[in-house]
Design a protein around this motif. Structure first.
Motif, PDB file in Angstrom:
ATOM      1  N   ILE A  15       0.861  -1.174   0.000  1.00  0.00           N
ATOM      2  CA  ILE A  15       0.000   0.000   0.000  1.00  0.00           C
ATOM      3  C   ILE A  15       0.897   1.223   0.000  1.00  0.00           C
ATOM      4  N   SER A  16       0.328   2.385  -0.334  1.00  0.00           N
ATOM      5  CA  SER A  16       1.097   3.624  -0.351  1.00  0.00           C
ATOM      6  C   SER A  16       1.058   4.301   1.025  1.00  0.00           C
ATOM      7  N   THR A  17       1.955   5.274   1.190  1.00  0.00           N
ATOM      8  CA  THR A  17       1.963   6.044   2.434  1.00  0.00           C
ATOM      9  C   THR A  17       0.641   6.767   2.608  1.00  0.00           C
ATOM     10  N   HIS A  18       0.081   7.273   1.522  1.00  0.00           N
ATOM     11  CA  HIS A  18      -1.206   7.965   1.605  1.00  0.00           C
ATOM     12  C   HIS A  18      -2.318   7.019   2.050  1.00  0.00           C
ATOM     13  N   GLU A  19      -2.330   5.789   1.580  1.00  0.00           N
ATOM     14  CA  GLU A  19      -3.342   4.818   2.003  1.00  0.00           C
ATOM     15  C   GLU A  19      -3.212   4.507   3.498  1.00  0.00           C
ATOM     16  N   LEU A  20      -1.978   4.405   3.958  1.00  0.00           N
ATOM     17  CA  LEU A  20      -1.769   4.134   5.388  1.00  0.00           C
ATOM     18  C   LEU A  20      -2.254   5.293   6.243  1.00  0.00           C
ATOM     19  N   THR A  21      -1.890   6.510   5.887  1.00  0.00           N
ATOM     20  CA  THR A  21      -2.288   7.666   6.707  1.00  0.00           C
ATOM     21  C   THR A  21      -3.800   7.893   6.659  1.00  0.00           C
ATOM     22  N   SER A  22      -4.427   7.576   5.534  1.00  0.00           N
ATOM     23  CA  SER A  22      -5.886   7.704   5.445  1.00  0.00           C
ATOM     24  C   SER A  22      -6.559   6.717   6.400  1.00  0.00           C
ATOM     25  N   TRP A  23      -6.043   5.482   6.458  1.00  0.00           N
ATOM     26  CA  TRP A  23      -6.625   4.489   7.378  1.00  0.00           C
ATOM     27  C   TRP A  23      -6.402   4.913   8.830  1.00  0.00           C
ATOM     28  N   LEU A  24      -5.223   5.447   9.152  1.00  0.00           N
ATOM     29  CA  LEU A  24      -4.950   5.895  10.521  1.00  0.00           C
ATOM     30  C   LEU A  24      -5.855   7.057  10.920  1.00  0.00           C
ATOM     31  N   SER A  25      -6.263   7.877   9.960  1.00  0.00           N
ATOM     32  CA  SER A  25      -7.155   9.000  10.270  1.00  0.00           C
ATOM     33  C   SER A  25      -8.527   8.514  10.708  1.00  0.00           C
ATOM     34  N   THR A  26      -9.003   7.425  10.109  1.00  0.00           N
ATOM     35  CA  THR A  26     -10.327   6.894  10.444  1.00  0.00           C
ATOM     36  C   THR A  26     -10.287   5.800  11.512  1.00  0.00           C
ATOM     37  N   HIS A  27      -9.088   5.288  11.850  1.00  0.00           N
ATOM     38  CA  HIS A  27      -8.940   4.237  12.875  1.00  0.00           C
ATOM     39  C   HIS A  27      -7.764   4.591  13.805  1.00  0.00           C
ATOM     40  N   PRO A  28      -7.877   5.679  14.563  1.00  0.00           N
ATOM     41  CA  PRO A  28      -6.743   6.084  15.413  1.00  0.00           C
ATOM     42  C   PRO A  28      -6.600   5.177  16.636  1.00  0.00           C
TER      43      PRO A  28
END
Length: 199
Positions: free
Chosen positions: A161-174
């Motif tokens: 996955i890309s860095t953007h995909e990881l950070t997007s998931w972390l935004s919705t699942h902190p």
């Protein structure tokens, strides 16, 4: 004639006085011995003087010694259960993992992506257990990242996955604290990040 009578009267008075003194001395058996007027009667021999002899001290009782009381035992409470013994073939306390972190959130402060992480250790046996305080690690926008479940639903084997995909998931699942193995480049930035699958 008057002179003779006067002398006879004086002689009679003198005789009466002598008789009275004689009677008083012979009849007083308990009279104190002769001495100067005002002298006190001598004390009985062998009697100690009240003022000169110190009073004997009363025997003192020995001080009571304190007996330590038995410690009070709480009633109605069960003693804590003993800790389970370590599993055979492994140490009870594992060292901090040098290449694994738990990822909680990210922040774009400073114009770059920074992962908020905690270091930790693997249980014996058991999952990854974060310890210590949160810290920051910058991650490259071109980092090589692989992810499994729960980032990729139902995925057991790691997929890129890309860095953007990881950070997007972390935004919705902190604050999930998912474990990742990581590598830092020479600048101290994460260039490789692989999620550790947890059942």
């Amino acid at each position: 004639m008057r002179a003779v009578r006067g002398q006879a009267a004086m002689a009679a008075l003198a005789m009466c006085g002598a008789l009275v003194l004689s009677a008083c001395r012979n009849g007083d058996d308990t009279a104190a011995p002769d001495g100067p007027p005002g002298a006190a009667a001598p004390s009985a021999p062998g009697a100690p003087s009240a003022a000169g002899t110190p009073a004997a001290p009363a025997p003192s009782k020995p001080a009571a010694t304190a007996t330590p009381s038995a410690p009070a035992t709480p009633t109605g409470k069960k003693p804590p259960a003993p800790a389970p013994p370590p599993a055979p073939g492994c140490d009870h306390k594992m060292p901090i993992s040098p290449d694994t972190i738990a990822v909680y959130r990210y922040t774009p402060e400073g114009g770059s992506y920074n992962l908020i992480v905690r270091h930790g250790e693997f249980g014996c046996p058991g999952p990854f257990e974060p310890v210590g305080e949160e810290t920051f690690y910058p991650i490259s926008e071109t980092a090589k990242i692989t992810a499994t479940a729960p980032i990729l639903t139902g995925e057991v084997m790691g997929k890129p996955i890309s860095t953007h995909e990881l950070t997007s998931w972390l935004s919705t699942h902190p604050n999930k604290g998912l474990p990742f193995r990581y590598h830092l480049n020479a600048a101290g930035v994460i260039d490789t990040l692989d999620e550790v699958y947890v059942k």
